[in-house]
Scaffold this motif. Structure first.
Motif, PDB file in Angstrom:
ATOM      1  N   VAL A 160       0.934  -1.294  -0.157  1.00 55.96           N
ATOM      2  CA  VAL A 160      -0.114  -0.127   0.074  1.00 55.96           C
ATOM      3  C   VAL A 160       0.949   1.145   0.057  1.00 55.96           C
ATOM      4  O   VAL A 160       0.535   2.024  -0.695  1.00 55.96           O
ATOM      5  N   LEU A 161       2.234   1.259   0.852  1.00 56.15           N
ATOM      6  CA  LEU A 161       2.895   2.454   0.827  1.00 56.15           C
ATOM      7  C   LEU A 161       3.358   2.453  -0.303  1.00 56.15           C
ATOM      8  O   LEU A 161       3.606   3.779  -1.049  1.00 56.15           O
ATOM      9  N   ALA A 162       3.948   1.541  -1.232  1.00 56.81           N
ATOM     10  CA  ALA A 162       4.375   1.625  -2.603  1.00 56.81           C
ATOM     11  C   ALA A 162       3.486   2.299  -3.557  1.00 56.81           C
ATOM     12  O   ALA A 162       3.678   3.093  -4.315  1.00 56.81           O
ATOM     13  N   TRP A 266      -6.647   0.475   8.209  1.00 54.23           N
ATOM     14  CA  TRP A 266      -6.422   1.778   8.821  1.00 54.23           C
ATOM     15  C   TRP A 266      -5.869   1.646   9.955  1.00 54.23           C
ATOM     16  O   TRP A 266      -4.986   2.236  10.453  1.00 54.23           O
ATOM     17  N   SER A 267      -6.138   0.542  10.873  1.00 54.18           N
ATOM     18  CA  SER A 267      -5.703   0.350  12.307  1.00 54.18           C
ATOM     19  C   SER A 267      -4.310   0.037  12.329  1.00 54.18           C
ATOM     20  O   SER A 267      -3.592   0.455  13.073  1.00 54.18           O
ATOM     21  N   GLU A 268      -3.651  -0.787  11.205  1.00 58.12           N
ATOM     22  CA  GLU A 268      -2.332  -1.022  11.230  1.00 58.12           C
ATOM     23  C   GLU A 268      -1.663   0.150  10.487  1.00 58.12           C
ATOM     24  O   GLU A 268      -0.338   0.712  10.834  1.00 58.12           O
ATOM     25  N   TRP A 269      -2.198   0.808   9.417  1.00 61.79           N
ATOM     26  CA  TRP A 269      -1.583   1.965   8.714  1.00 61.79           C
ATOM     27  C   TRP A 269      -1.217   3.104   9.762  1.00 61.79           C
ATOM     28  O   TRP A 269      -0.185   3.712   9.839  1.00 61.79           O
ATOM     29  N   ALA A 274       5.045   7.516  10.815  1.00 57.52           N
ATOM     30  CA  ALA A 274       5.652   7.989   9.575  1.00 57.52           C
ATOM     31  C   ALA A 274       4.844   7.696   8.424  1.00 57.52           C
ATOM     32  O   ALA A 274       5.403   8.439   7.256  1.00 57.52           O
ATOM     33  N   ARG A 275       3.759   7.336   8.538  1.00 59.51           N
ATOM     34  CA  ARG A 275       2.944   7.042   7.103  1.00 59.51           C
ATOM     35  C   ARG A 275       2.022   8.274   6.908  1.00 59.51           C
ATOM     36  O   ARG A 275       1.415   8.608   8.165  1.00 59.51           O
ATOM     37  N   ALA A 285       1.562  14.871   5.858  1.00 60.87           N
ATOM     38  CA  ALA A 285       2.763  13.962   5.414  1.00 60.87           C
ATOM     39  C   ALA A 285       3.498  13.929   6.817  1.00 60.87           C
ATOM     40  O   ALA A 285       3.187  14.402   7.836  1.00 60.87           O
ATOM     41  N   ALA A 286       4.318  12.798   6.773  1.00 62.45           N
ATOM     42  CA  ALA A 286       5.083  12.415   7.860  1.00 62.45           C
ATOM     43  C   ALA A 286       6.109  13.428   8.105  1.00 62.45           C
ATOM     44  O   ALA A 286       6.554  14.209   7.316  1.00 62.45           O
TER      45      ALA A 286
END
Length: 286
Positions: A160-162, A266-269, A274-275, A285-286
């Motif tokens: 998801v980050l990528a 969402w709970s993990e994100w 930093a995310r 933004a982080a």
């Protein structure tokens, strides 16, 4: 005939004591984790086994993997096998929340490679509305061998980050619109959503009676929100990987198979500062 998305009360009643069918009660309250089992003890569909969202359909939490991390596949397979689920078993899951929790069991079984699983359309409310019986008896399992054939149905947080830059897949969030906007957040420490995600509230899949809406309507609405993406390039998320499964079920019902799950959601994100986080139309933004 096998049922792979939904089953109605009449079909289930006709197979209530069929040895090749297994029923699972998935009732749950996020605000009161003991409520589902209490309701089960008071009365459930005859022959139904109970599955607790936290204890049976989720794995251990470590503070960084979300509120309902995926369970260990072998442990989950052993639970189903202990209840008598084998490769030829038709499984039916139900709840009292429009399928919000039953869809989690539906998705987990498909993740393990078992497609003969369906959600009872309308849940226990539809069953009772038709004058059908409940039971307080707890069934005894007849153990069977459950063979895992795990499917590629999950994306990771790194994926998801990528995707923030690559936009290789379409991310859709199943939470209510206010929580998606970052308002009225009561379950997670931060409000907002993953940048680039769109919102499809899972309850929009249901009619006023708590049954799934017609497949043609669902297909039209999901096709619009997919915005040109193929269903196989769609990822569903929510707060903790539970109601996202409801959208995945609705897409299957609509004839749009192949979407995947961001299980941590969402709970993990939001567990990592930093995310980046989006609120309404802005991004933090982080």
């Amino acid at each position: 005939m096998s049922h792979r998305t939904l089953v109605d009360c009449a079909a289930l009643a006709a197979h209530l004591w069929d040895p090749d069918w297994r029923i699972f009660d998935c009732r749950h309250l996020l605000s009161d984790p003991a409520a589902g089992q209490q309701a089960y003890r008071a009365g459930h569909l005859p022959g139904a086994f109970f599955c607790h969202l936290d204890d049976d359909l989720s794995g251990p939490k470590n503070g960084r993997n979300g509120r309902h991390p995926l369970p260990d596949p072998q442990e989950l397979a052993d639970r189903f096998g202990a209840a008598g689920v084998s490769c030829g078993t038709q499984v039916v899951a139900y709840d009292d929340a429009g399928g919000a929790f039953a869809a989690r069991l539906w998705w987990l079984l498909r993740w393990l490679g078992h497609d003969r699983v369906a959600v009872l359309d309308g849940g226990i409310a539809a069953w009772l509305a038709e004058g059908r019986p409940l039971s307080a008896a707890v069934p005894k399992g007849q153990p069977a061998t459950f063979v895992i054939q795990r499917q590629d149905r999950v994306v990771s947080t790194d994926d998801v980050l990528a995707n923030l830059a690559s936009q290789r897949f379409r991310l859709i969030d199943a939470r209510s619109p206010d929580r998606f906007r970052g308002e009225n957040e009561t379950l997670d420490p931060l409000g907002g959503h993953i940048p680039g995600a769109d919102n499809r509230f899972f309850r929009d899949n249901l009619d006023a009676d708590g049954r799934f809406r017609p497949a043609a309507e669902l297909r039209r609405e999901f096709t619009e929100i997919l915005a040109g993406f193929d269903a196989r390039d769609v990822v569903m998320s929510c707060g903790s990987g539970v109601t996202a499964c409801h959208n995945l079920l609705a897409m299957e019902l609509a004839g749009l198979p192949g979407a995947r799950l961001y299980a941590g959601s969402w709970s993990e994100w939001c567990s990592d500062p930093a995310r980046p986080i989006a609120c309404r139309t802005s991004t933090i933004a982080a």
